[in-house]
Enzyme design. Structure first.
Site, PDB file in Angstrom:
ATOM      1  CE1 TYR A   1      46.028  38.305  47.906  1.00  0.00           C
ATOM      2  CE2 TYR A   1      46.592  40.621  48.134  1.00  0.00           C
ATOM      3  CZ  TYR A   1      46.752  39.412  47.493  1.00  0.00           C
ATOM      4  OH  TYR A   1      47.649  39.301  46.455  1.00  0.00           O
TER       5      TYR A   1
ATOM      6  CG  ASP B   1      45.442  37.091  39.805  1.00  0.00           C
ATOM      7  OD1 ASP B   1      46.102  36.067  40.059  1.00  0.00           O
ATOM      8  OD2 ASP B   1      44.694  37.643  40.633  1.00  0.00           O
TER       9      ASP B   1
ATOM     10  CG  LEU C   1      38.357  30.369  38.574  1.00  0.00           C
ATOM     11  CD1 LEU C   1      37.228  29.666  37.820  1.00  0.00           C
ATOM     12  CD2 LEU C   1      39.573  29.446  38.658  1.00  0.00           C
TER      13      LEU C   1
ATOM     14  CD  GLU D   1      47.238  30.205  45.064  1.00  0.00           C
ATOM     15  OE1 GLU D   1      47.363  31.270  44.421  1.00  0.00           O
ATOM     16  OE2 GLU D   1      46.896  29.140  44.547  1.00  0.00           O
ATOM     17  CG  HIS D   2      48.459  34.046  49.520  1.00  0.00           C
ATOM     18  ND1 HIS D   2      47.825  35.242  49.705  1.00  0.00           N
ATOM     19  CD2 HIS D   2      47.474  33.117  49.409  1.00  0.00           C
ATOM     20  CE1 HIS D   2      46.506  35.055  49.734  1.00  0.00           C
ATOM     21  NE2 HIS D   2      46.269  33.766  49.542  1.00  0.00           N
ATOM     22  CB  THR D   3      54.758  32.794  46.195  1.00  0.00           C
ATOM     23  OG1 THR D   3      53.946  32.352  45.099  1.00  0.00           O
ATOM     24  CG2 THR D   3      54.929  31.660  47.184  1.00  0.00           C
ATOM     25  CG  ASP D   4      51.213  37.328  43.594  1.00  0.00           C
ATOM     26  OD1 ASP D   4      50.981  37.315  44.830  1.00  0.00           O
ATOM     27  OD2 ASP D   4      50.358  37.674  42.740  1.00  0.00           O
TER      28      ASP D   4
ATOM     29  N   GLY E   1      34.364  36.236  41.500  1.00  0.00           N
ATOM     30  CA  GLY E   1      34.611  35.985  42.920  1.00  0.00           C
ATOM     31  C   GLY E   1      34.979  34.549  43.232  1.00  0.00           C
TER      32      GLY E   1
ATOM     33  CB  SER F   1      39.095  41.712  38.393  1.00  0.00           C
ATOM     34  OG  SER F   1      40.004  41.010  39.173  1.00  0.00           O
TER      35      SER F   1
HETATM   36  C1  GLA Z   1      44.873  36.811  44.320  1.00  0.00           C
HETATM   37  C2  GLA Z   1      45.796  37.955  43.938  1.00  0.00           C
HETATM   38  C3  GLA Z   1      47.113  37.414  43.382  1.00  0.00           C
HETATM   39  C4  GLA Z   1      47.738  36.398  44.328  1.00  0.00           C
HETATM   40  C5  GLA Z   1      46.704  35.340  44.742  1.00  0.00           C
HETATM   41  C6  GLA Z   1      47.223  34.396  45.788  1.00  0.00           C
HETATM   42  O1  GLA Z   1      44.491  36.099  43.179  1.00  0.00           O
HETATM   43  O2  GLA Z   1      45.183  38.769  42.962  1.00  0.00           O
HETATM   44  O3  GLA Z   1      48.002  38.489  43.133  1.00  0.00           O
HETATM   45  O4  GLA Z   1      48.309  37.016  45.436  1.00  0.00           O
HETATM   46  O5  GLA Z   1      45.520  35.941  45.237  1.00  0.00           O
HETATM   47  O6  GLA Z   1      48.246  33.616  45.284  1.00  0.00           O
END
Ligand code: GLA
Length: 389
Positions: A226, A177, A130, A33-36, A127, A133
Site C-alpha cells: 500500500y 473509510d 470492509l 479505489e486508491h483515489t483517496d 482484514g 478498524s
Molecule cells: C484502504 C484504505 C483507504 C483507501 C483504500 C483503497 O481501505 O484504508 O484509505 O485508500 O484502501 O481505496
C-alpha cells in the site's frame, strides 16, 4: 444485530444497565479505489455490519472496555501518567490500540474526555477490506462524544480517526473509510471529494442489490504494498508538477505522457489508474442520478480491469471471483473493493435475482478456485450514531 446480548453482558459485568448504545458501520466502496490519498473522489456506502458499544459514563477519568469478541480489554485512565496520557504512551496490539489512538487524538485536538464503562461487539469481518478498524475508531469517537458532551462533527471525527490510524497504529491510510463510517446515510452512497471533504449523498439505483463477495483470502504485507503504491503516485504527481494526481485530467494525462515518456513505467501505470478512476467516479455518480444501472455496471468492470492491470492490487482469487460474478446474466458489473491483495469484491445485481446470484457465484468460485466464498447482499446503512439512550 440484536443488541439484547450486549445489554445483558453489560448488566452482568457492571451490575447496571448501559446508558447508551452507539454504533459505527464498516463500509464497502462502490468505486474510486486508491483515489483517496491522491485527493480524488470515492463512492463508498456504509454496510449493515458494524461495531456496537454499550456504555455508561463514569464520574472519573477511567475507561474500561471489554469486548465480547476477544479477550483483549482496555482498562486505562485518561489522566496523567496513564496509557492515554499524551506524555506516557504505551502501545500494545489489537483493537484496543484503535481506541487508545482515538482517545489520544481527541485529547490532542482539545476535547476534554470523560471516562466510561463499556462492552463492545462487532460483526465486520476483519482484514476483508470492509473497514473493521474504521468502525472501531468511529464507534469509540461516538462513545467519547456522547459521554464527554461534545458535538458530532463527522468530518472532524473522521480526520481524527484517520490520524489515529496513521500515527498511532502506523497504517498510512487515506480518509475514505473513516468518512464513510462517520457520515454515510441509509439507502445512499457517499460521493466524497477527498481534498475538501465535501460530500453529497447519491441514492442507490432502484431494483439493484449490492452484493459483497468475500474471497476468503487475506494477504499479509498489505501495508508495505500500500505504501509503495502511495509513493509511486506521489512520484507521478511530482512528474506532472501537481500537488496530487487529482489535478491531472484524462486528456492532460494523454497529452503529457505522449510529449515526454521519461516517467517511470510503474509510476505511469499507477497514475493512469488514478486519473481514469477519478473520471469513472464522476461518471458513476451521474449514472446513479440517471438510474442508468447498465452504465454503472460497465464502470465497475472497467475499474476492476484498471486495478488489475495498471494498479496491480488484485490477486488471483479476486480476479476469479469477479469473473464468476460478471458471467452471471443477472449481474450488471463487479470489481474488487478496498485496498486489494485479497479480501472482497462487490457486485451490482438485479434485486429479484440476488439469491440466485449468490448461490451461482459461490458454486462457480468453489469450482474455479477450490475456495469457499462468503457472499451476501448488503444494505446501505447509517454512519456512526447513538442507537439507544
Ligand atoms: C484502504 C484504505 C483507504 C483507501 C483504500 C483503497 O481501505 O484504508 O484509505 O485508500 O484502501 O481505496
Amino acid at each position: 444485530m440484536d443488541t439484547k446480548n450486549l445489554e445483558q453482558s453489560f448488566l452482568t459485568h457492571f451490575n447496571t444497565k448501559p446508558e447508551f448504545i452507539v454504533r459505527a458501520p464498516g463500509r464497502v466502496n462502490l468505486i474510486g479505489e486508491h483515489t483517496d490519498y491522491n485527493d480524488g473522489f470515492v463512492l463508498p456506502m456504509a454496510i449493515d455490519r458494524a461495531v456496537w458499544i454499550a456504555l455508561s459514563p463514569r464520574t472519573d477519568s477511567q475507561v474500561r472496555i471489554h469486548s465480547l469478541d476477544s479477550s483483549n480489554a482496555v482498562e486505562s485512565d485518561l489522566g496523567p501518567d496513564s496509557a492515554f496520557d499524551l506524555h506516557s504512551l504505551t502501545k500494545g496490539k489489537g483493537w484496543a490500540e484503535y481506541i487508545k489512538g482515538v482517545a489520544y487524538q481527541l485529547q490532542n485536538a482539545g476535547h476534554d474526555l470523560r471516562g466510561f464503562d463499556a462492552i463492545m461487539t462487532g460483526d465486520v469481518p476483519r482484514g476483508a477490506g470492509l473497514s473493521s478498524s474504521a468502525a472501531v475508531e468511529l464507534a469509540a469517537a461516538r462513545a467519547f462524544a456522547v459521554v464527554s458532551g461534545f458535538e458530532w462533527d463527522a468530518a472532524q471525527m473522521a480526520r481524527l480517526a484517520q490520524k489515529a490510524e496513521n500515527e498511532w497504529v502506523g497504517v498510512n491510510c487515506g480518509i475514505m473509510d473513516q468518512m464513510a463510517s462517520a457520515a454515510c446515510k441509509a439507502g445512499h452512497a457517499l460521493f466524497l471529494d477527498c481534498r475538501s471533504l465535501e460530500y453529497e449523498l447519491a441514492p442507490l439505483p432502484h431494483g439493484t442489490a449490492v452484493v459483497i463477495l468475500d474471497t476468503s483470502t487475506r494477504r499479509g504485507l498489505v501495508d508495505s504494498a500500500y505504501n509503495e503504491r502511495r509513493n509511486q503516485c506521489e512520484e507521478a504527481a511530482r512528474w506532472f508538477g501537481v500537488k496530487a494526481l487529482r489535478d491531472v485530467s484524462v486528456a492532460e494525462f494523454e497529452t503529457r505522457t505522449k510529449e515526454n515518456n521519461d516517467l517511470n513505467a510503474n509510476a505511469f501505470k499507477r497514475a493512469r489508474h488514478i486519473v481514469t478512476e477519478n473520471a469513472r467516479v464522476l461518471e458513476a455518480v451521474e449514472a446513479m442520478k440517471q438510474n442508468d444501472i447498465k452504465k454503472l455496471g460497465e464502470l465497475f468492470n472497467a475499474s476492476h480491469n484498471s486495478l488489475r492491470d495498471d494498479f496491480e492490487v488484485t490477486n488471483e482469487a479476486l480476479n476469479q471471483i469477479v469473473a464468476c460474478a460478471q458471467e452471471q446474466s443477472n449481474c450488471h458489473g463487479a470489481r474488487m473493493t478496498g485496498a486489494g491483495f485479497g479480501g472482497c469484491a462487490v457486485a451490482l445485481v438485479q434485486e429479484e435475482h440476488a439469491e440466485e446470484f449468490t448461490t451461482a457465484v459461490s458454486a462457480a468460485y468453489r469450482q474455479r478456485s477450490g475456495l469457499e466464498a462468503s457472499v451476501y447482499v448488503c444494505k446501505a446503512s447509517d454512519g456512526a450514531d447513538i442507537i439507544q439512550r
